[in-house]
Design an enzyme around this catalytic site. Structure first.
Site, PDB file in Angstrom:
ATOM      1  N   HIS A 171     -72.395  36.825  -9.682  1.00 50.20           N
ATOM      2  CA  HIS A 171     -70.205  37.007 -10.478  1.00 50.20           C
ATOM      3  C   HIS A 171     -70.820  38.048 -11.362  1.00 50.20           C
ATOM      4  O   HIS A 171     -71.401  38.090 -12.062  1.00 50.20           O
ATOM      5  CB  HIS A 171     -70.609  35.443 -11.322  1.00 50.20           C
ATOM      6  CG  HIS A 171     -69.566  35.088 -11.255  1.00 50.20           C
ATOM      7  ND1 HIS A 171     -68.322  35.606 -12.520  1.00 50.20           N
ATOM      8  CD2 HIS A 171     -68.332  34.380 -10.471  1.00 50.20           C
ATOM      9  CE1 HIS A 171     -67.368  35.366 -12.444  1.00 50.20           C
ATOM     10  NE2 HIS A 171     -67.221  34.252 -11.221  1.00 50.20           N
ATOM     11  N   CYS A 193     -65.307  37.020  -7.275  1.00 47.14           N
ATOM     12  CA  CYS A 193     -65.149  38.057  -8.475  1.00 47.14           C
ATOM     13  C   CYS A 193     -67.060  37.645  -8.017  1.00 47.14           C
ATOM     14  O   CYS A 193     -68.136  38.153  -8.899  1.00 47.14           O
ATOM     15  CB  CYS A 193     -65.307  36.854  -9.919  1.00 47.14           C
ATOM     16  SG  CYS A 193     -63.495  36.035 -10.150  1.00 47.14           S
ATOM     17  N   GLN A 248     -73.629  27.836 -10.799  1.00 48.13           N
ATOM     18  CA  GLN A 248     -73.264  27.288  -9.778  1.00 48.13           C
ATOM     19  C   GLN A 248     -74.669  26.237  -9.048  1.00 48.13           C
ATOM     20  O   GLN A 248     -74.448  25.634  -8.259  1.00 48.13           O
ATOM     21  CB  GLN A 248     -73.068  28.074  -8.119  1.00 48.13           C
ATOM     22  CG  GLN A 248     -72.114  28.826  -8.770  1.00 48.13           C
ATOM     23  CD  GLN A 248     -70.658  28.038  -7.889  1.00 48.13           C
ATOM     24  OE1 GLN A 248     -70.937  27.047  -7.696  1.00 48.13           O
ATOM     25  NE2 GLN A 248     -69.541  28.618  -8.657  1.00 48.13           N
ATOM     26  N   LYS A 287     -67.537  23.343 -13.595  1.00 54.22           N
ATOM     27  CA  LYS A 287     -67.929  23.529 -12.560  1.00 54.22           C
ATOM     28  C   LYS A 287     -68.217  21.778 -12.524  1.00 54.22           C
ATOM     29  O   LYS A 287     -68.899  21.399 -10.780  1.00 54.22           O
ATOM     30  CB  LYS A 287     -68.663  24.129 -12.302  1.00 54.22           C
ATOM     31  CG  LYS A 287     -67.600  25.690 -12.398  1.00 54.22           C
ATOM     32  CD  LYS A 287     -68.794  27.017 -11.898  1.00 54.22           C
ATOM     33  CE  LYS A 287     -67.728  28.781 -12.123  1.00 54.22           C
ATOM     34  NZ  LYS A 287     -66.556  28.396 -11.631  1.00 54.22           N
ATOM     35  N   ASP A 301     -77.641  32.046 -15.113  1.00 49.50           N
ATOM     36  CA  ASP A 301     -76.128  31.630 -15.040  1.00 49.50           C
ATOM     37  C   ASP A 301     -76.934  30.848 -13.835  1.00 49.50           C
ATOM     38  O   ASP A 301     -76.721  31.229 -12.913  1.00 49.50           O
ATOM     39  CB  ASP A 301     -75.763  33.085 -13.713  1.00 49.50           C
ATOM     40  CG  ASP A 301     -74.661  32.586 -14.341  1.00 49.50           C
ATOM     41  OD1 ASP A 301     -73.713  31.536 -14.033  1.00 49.50           O
ATOM     42  OD2 ASP A 301     -73.821  33.737 -13.171  1.00 49.50           O
TER      43      ASP A 301
END
Ligand code: 7TS
Length: 414
Positions: free
Chosen positions: A131, A372, A211, A234, A208
């Site tokens: 991302h 993104c 997700q 999220k 990261d």
């Protein structure tokens, strides 16, 4: 504040749906099929009530007042930190920094960890599927320090090339920053193997997890990363709140990124002594309500169980993959063997933005665009994809609605 009922036995999606007020609404005269969870997930009443309950009865600034409300607000805020600690199995709450979200977390690590350490020619490794928020802060850091950003390639399935990664880990590699799960493709990285290889070479690692945390159980001690970042919105929590996990000894060696209130022990014009962890990295009044809402979201996820959630979502992914596969001209973008519950696709002769608009008129919410992750689009040679991303409250009926809406859109737009 609303108590969370622990779910026992099999996963009951209708019971879960009843916890989310927004799912009862109609969009354009149709029942809402909310399939844009990777962008932002909806909030259960337990989260909404926790945030409102705090504002109604306990709001005050934290870590400051001796008065009752300030002490209550502090206790609630710090209790949320403990929930976040347990959620990812961090060793200590000193390792849990509340901030705006994943984006701010990566920027903090780049500036507070990277900037004082990196020298010209040092290398930062990311993958091709990141991302923008795990690319641009590193590019900025490279501009500031003369370090070089290197990119580990992916293949046509959207799998990050592990052998190339190993070959790219060199004597100048200082930081490895990787997504746990790709937002554009759904690829789940075998992150432990990537982290092990970096750690063996003494390289700092950032994951990261934006997700990942809504879909799978994460244990930062088992992963052995230096940093792990995620966003509240999220994972069924509020916007404007997220977590940076940092291993204590790594955080201890870092100087603050932003200066201000709450991050100091003493200030005079001769100099300032910084506060202890984690407050050293939380300058200014934090998002107290957001942290409390995130704590409620964590309670909610735990009451259902990440394993149950993951199982339900994988079942939806398999169903959706089968249901969409025979749509004429549809091509999946991202076909990694290990995928989270999202699907990106293109449809020949139909622009994703037009498609998104027609789907919305049918009550189906998806994201269209580059997500993104423009390098991913560039790699696959497409300007944009349509992305349906599933969460714990989605159903097979909603996937059927997606299929019908897609067929309708194709008839209209081709
Ligand atoms: N990293 C990943 C993998 C993401 O998917 C996102 C947001 C971010 C970082 C940034 O998170 P934020 O909360 O700081 O904004 N991804 C998306 C998406 O896929 N569609 O909208 C936002």
């Amino acid at each position: 504040m609303a108590a969370v009922r622990v779910m026992r036995g099999h996963f009951d999606v209708e019971r879960v749906r009843a916890d989310f007020p927004v799912l009862a609404r109609q969009v354009n005269g149709r029942p809402l099929a909310y399939l844009d969870n990777a962008a932002s997930a909806q909030q259960p009443a337990a989260v909404i009530d926790a945030v409102a309950g705090y504002a109604r009865a306990h709001h005050a600034n934290v870590h400051r007042g001796v008065h009752t409300l300030s002490q209550e607000a502090t206790a609630l805020y710090e209790a949320a930190r403990e929930k976040a600690r347990r959620f990812i199995n961090a060793a200590s709450t000193t390792e849990i920094i509340f901030l705006r979200g994943t984006t701010e977390a990566v920027n903090l690590v780049a500036q507070a960890h990277g900037r004082p350490r990196l020298k010209p020619g040092d290398e930062i490794l990311v993958s091709w599927l990141e991302h923008h928020s795990n690319i641009v802060p590193w590019q900025m850091l490279c501009g500031q320090t003369g370090a070089v950003l290197r990119v580990v390639p992916i293949d046509r399935r959207g799998v990050v090339d592990f052998d190339r990664y190993l070959a790219m880990l060199g004597p100048r590699t200082r930081i490895v920053a990787l997504a746990h799960v790709s937002n554009a493709l759904g690829t789940v990285l075998p992150i432990r193997a990537f982290l092990d290889a970096a750690r063996e070479r003494g390289i700092a690692t950032l994951v990261d997890g934006a997700q990942a945390v809504p879909h799978l159980a994460v244990d930062v001690q088992a992963l052995g990363c230096d940093f792990y970042a995620f966003s509240g919105h999220k994972m069924y929590g509020p916007t404007g709140i997220g977590v940076l996990y940092g291993r204590e000894r790594t955080l201890e060696a870092m100087t603050p990124w932003q200066g201000g209130g709450d991050m100091i022990l003493s200030v005079s014009f001769d100099g300032t002594t910084y506060n202890h962890l984690p407050h050293r990295f939380e300058a200014g009044t934090p998002n107290i309500a957001g942290a409390i809402g995130l704590g409620a979201a964590i309670d909610y996820l735990k009451a259902i169980g990440m394993e149950r959630i993951g199982h339900h979502e994988q079942e939806l992914l398999a169903y959706a993959t089968a249901r969409l596969a025979d749509i004429p001209g549809l091509a999946f973008v991202g076909t990694a063997p290990e995928k989270s519950s999202l699907m990106s696709f293109t449809i020949e002769g139909v622009h994703p933005h037009d498609l998104g608009t027609v789907l919305d008129s049918e009550g189906v919410a998806v994201r269209t665009g580059h997500h993104c992750a423009m390098p991913v689009m560039e790699y696959f040679g497409v300007p944009a994809t349509t992305r349906a991303s599933f969460g714990l409250y989605n159903t097979r009926a909603e996937i059927d609605a997606l299929r019908e809406a897609l067929l309708h859109a194709i008839r209209m737009l081709r």
